[in-house]
Design an enzyme around this catalytic site. Structure first.
Site, mmCIF file in Angstrom:
data_model
loop_
_atom_site.group_PDB
_atom_site.id
_atom_site.type_symbol
_atom_site.label_atom_id
_atom_site.label_comp_id
_atom_site.label_asym_id
_atom_site.label_seq_id
_atom_site.Cartn_x
_atom_site.Cartn_y
_atom_site.Cartn_z
ATOM 1 N N LYS A 1 17.790 -33.207 -43.617
ATOM 2 C CA LYS A 1 16.889 -34.366 -43.562
ATOM 3 C C LYS A 1 17.485 -35.472 -42.687
ATOM 4 C CE LYS A 1 17.858 -37.724 -47.137
ATOM 5 N NZ LYS A 1 17.386 -38.890 -47.744
ATOM 6 N N LYS B 1 20.096 -42.117 -42.702
ATOM 7 C CA LYS B 1 20.708 -43.262 -42.012
ATOM 8 C C LYS B 1 22.221 -43.212 -42.066
ATOM 9 C CE LYS B 1 18.516 -46.365 -45.366
ATOM 10 N NZ LYS B 1 18.987 -46.062 -46.711
ATOM 11 N N LYS C 1 25.835 -35.695 -52.780
ATOM 12 C CA LYS C 1 26.657 -36.881 -52.516
ATOM 13 C C LYS C 1 28.089 -36.682 -52.997
ATOM 14 C CE LYS C 1 23.405 -40.092 -51.083
ATOM 15 N NZ LYS C 1 22.906 -41.419 -50.849
HETATM 16 P P1 ATP Z 1 21.244 -42.564 -47.289
HETATM 17 O O1 ATP Z 1 21.331 -41.886 -45.969
HETATM 18 O O2 ATP Z 1 22.064 -43.809 -47.390
HETATM 19 O O3 ATP Z 1 21.428 -41.642 -48.458
HETATM 20 P P2 ATP Z 1 18.405 -42.487 -47.041
HETATM 21 O O4 ATP Z 1 18.158 -42.622 -45.590
HETATM 22 O O5 ATP Z 1 18.248 -41.144 -47.668
HETATM 23 O O6 ATP Z 1 19.787 -43.114 -47.416
HETATM 24 P P3 ATP Z 1 17.162 -44.047 -49.179
HETATM 25 O O7 ATP Z 1 17.384 -45.487 -49.299
HETATM 26 O O8 ATP Z 1 17.929 -43.182 -50.117
HETATM 27 O O9 ATP Z 1 17.429 -43.546 -47.705
HETATM 28 O O10 ATP Z 1 15.619 -43.706 -49.284
HETATM 29 C C1 ATP Z 1 14.541 -44.621 -49.168
HETATM 30 C C2 ATP Z 1 13.224 -43.880 -49.156
HETATM 31 O O11 ATP Z 1 13.080 -43.142 -47.936
HETATM 32 C C3 ATP Z 1 13.083 -42.846 -50.278
HETATM 33 O O12 ATP Z 1 11.760 -42.881 -50.756
HETATM 34 C C4 ATP Z 1 13.369 -41.550 -49.605
HETATM 35 O O13 ATP Z 1 12.744 -40.463 -50.256
HETATM 36 C C5 ATP Z 1 12.773 -41.780 -48.227
HETATM 37 N N1 ATP Z 1 13.413 -40.958 -47.209
HETATM 38 C C6 ATP Z 1 14.720 -40.987 -46.864
HETATM 39 N N2 ATP Z 1 14.973 -40.111 -45.867
HETATM 40 C C7 ATP Z 1 13.789 -39.504 -45.574
HETATM 41 C C8 ATP Z 1 13.395 -38.489 -44.632
HETATM 42 N N3 ATP Z 1 14.262 -37.944 -43.798
HETATM 43 N N4 ATP Z 1 12.095 -38.121 -44.600
HETATM 44 C C9 ATP Z 1 11.194 -38.685 -45.447
HETATM 45 N N5 ATP Z 1 11.500 -39.641 -46.352
HETATM 46 C C10 ATP Z 1 12.771 -40.044 -46.433
#
Ligand code: ATP
Ligand code: LTN
Length: 331
Positions: free
Chosen positions: A198, A201, A116
C-alpha cells in the site's frame, strides 16, 4: 423528513507526515463529500502517532500541518467538527475502561500490529499493541454510525463493533455499533514503486508515494517512473498490479469508470497513459496545495478553530463517558 436526525460520521488521521495521494483518495476525499449529508467529526490522531518514535519539535509541527491540511482538503470547520485527539481527555479515559473488556488474543491477531512490530522491531511497545482500543474509544465516544477509512482499517473497525456489542450486552445498550465505510474503488492505493504494497507516507522511498503537496514537476516525474509491466495494453486485469493501480487513480480523479478509461487509452502506450494520470493528479491536488500555502500562515485562525473544536468534542464525548462510568460501577 426535514428534521430527521442526520447520521453521524467520525474518522481520524495520524500526523505522521504530509498526507499521501492514498490518504486523500482512500479517506479524506470521502470525508469532504460526506459533510453535506451527515453530521461529521474528524480529528488528528496525535496520541496514536506516539506508538512509533516521534521527535517532539517535529511532531508539534506535523500536528498543526495535518490540521491545516485537512482544512485545505475541503474539510470545513463550519460544517464539521475538526479537532485534535489529545485535547479531549475522554479518549484515553474510555480507552482504559474498554481495555478491561479486550482480550490479549484479539489484539495479537491485528495485522497492523504485526506489520508495525516487524517494521519497528526495536520498539514493540504496549501502545502499539493496544492501539485498536484507543481507536475504538475514539469512535464509540461520538456514537458514530459510519467510519470512512481505507481498506487497511477494516479489521480495527470489526474489533470496534465487537467491543461495542460486548459492552452493550454486558451492561445495557450504550454505544451505537458503527459500520466501516470503505469505498469500492480507491480504498487501497498502492505504492508506485512496488504495487503489491500500500502507498504509505512512511515509505523510505519517496518515489513510492505522491505527497499531496508535491509540486507538478515532482508528481509528473513520480508517475513517469511508476513501475508497470512488460505488456503494452492499458487494460485492467489480474497480474497487472501497477497498471491496475494507475487505472484506479485515473478513473477516480477523472470521474470515469474503468471501462471508459480502457476505451480512452485503447491503442495508446504506457507512456501516454502515465502522463495522463500525472496530469489529472496535478490538477486535483493543485487547489489543495494553494489553499495549504495560504492557511499555513494563518496560525491564529487555526488555533481558534482547534480550540473551538476541542470544546465541542469535549462536551459530546463527556456525555458518553459519564454514562459508561456509571454503568460499569464507578462512583
Ligand atoms: P503511516 O504510513 O504513518 O502508517 P498511513 O499513510 O497509513 O500512515 P494513516 O494516518 O494511518 O495513514 O491513515 C489515514 C487514513 O488513510 C486511513 O483511513 C487509512 O485507511 C487511509 N489510507 C492510508 N493509506 C492508504 C492507501 N494507500 N490507500 C487508501 N487509503 C489509505
Ligand atoms: N488508525 C487510523 C487512524 C485513526 C482512526 C481513528 C480512524 C485513529 N482513530 C478513529 C478512524 C476512526 C489509521 O488510519 N491508521
Amino acid at each position: 423528513m426535514e428534521n430527521e436526525k442526520k447520521k453521524r460520521i467520525l474518522s481520524g488521521i495520524q500526523p505522521t507526515g504530509i498526507f499521501t495521494l492514498g490518504n486523500y483518495i482512500g479517506a479524506i476525499r470521502n470525508w469532504e463529500k460526506m459533510q453535506e449529508e451527515f453530521e461529521c467529526a474528524y480529528f488528528i490522531a496525535d496520541l496514536h502517532s506516539l506508538t512509533v518514535r516521534q521527535e517532539p519539535a517535529k511532531l508539534r509541527k506535523q500536528v498543526l500541518e495535518a490540521y491545516a491540511l485537512l482544512l485545505a482538503c475541503g474539510i470545513d470547520p463550519k460544517k464539521s467538527l475538526v479537532f485534535i485527539q489529545s485535547h479531549v481527555h475522554a479518549h484515553t479515559e474510555l480507552s482504559w475502561i474498554l481495555s478491561g473488556l479486550t482480550q490479549f488474543g484479539e489484539l495479537s491477531r491485528m495485522t497492523q500490529f504485526k506489520d508495525k512490530s516487524a517494521k519497528h522491531a526495536d520498539n514493540v511497545n504496549a501502545g502499539l499493541f493496544t492501539y485498536p482500543v484507543l481507536m475504538a474509544a475514539d469512535i464509540l465516544l461520538y456514537q458514530a454510525d459510519f467510519v470512512p477509512v481505507g481498506a487497511d482499517q477494516k479489521q480495527h473497525l470489526e474489533f470496534t463493533r465487537d467491543l461495542a456489542e460486548r459492552f452493550n450486552s454486558r451492561y445495557s445498550p450504550t454505544f451505537t455499533v458503527p459500520d466501516a465505510y470503505i469505498s469500492e474503488s480507491g480504498a487501497r492505493v498502492m505504492s508506485l514503486q512496488d504495487p503489491t504494497k500500500k502507498m504509505s507516507k512512511s515509505d523510505e522511498n519517496p518515489n513510492g508515494f505522491v505527497s499531496i503537496l508535491d509540486t507538478p514537476d515532482v508528481i509528473m516525474s513520480k508517475f513517469k517512473r511508476a513501475v508497470t509491466d512488460s505488456d503494452t495494453e492499458v487494460v485492467y486485469k489480474e497480474g497487472k498490479d501497477g497498471i491496475n493501480n494507475l487505472m484506479s487513480i485515473y478513473s477516480i480523479l477523472a470521474g470515469k469508470t474503468i471501462e471508459e478509461t480502457e476505451a480512452e487509452f485503447a491503442g495508446k502506450g504506457y507512456g501516454d497513459f502515465k502522463m495522463a494520470v500525472g496530469e489529472v493528479v496535478v490538477e486535483s491536488l493543485r487547489p489543495i496545495r494553494e489553499e495549504f500555502d495560504r492557511l499555513k500562515g494563518e496560525k491564529a485562525y487555526l488555533e481558534e478553530m482547534y480550540t473551538e473544536g476541542a470544546k465541542i468534542a469535549t462536551s459530546i464525548s463527556n456525555r458518553t463517558l459519564s454514562k459508561v462510568k456509571r454503568k460499569v460501577g464507578l462512583i
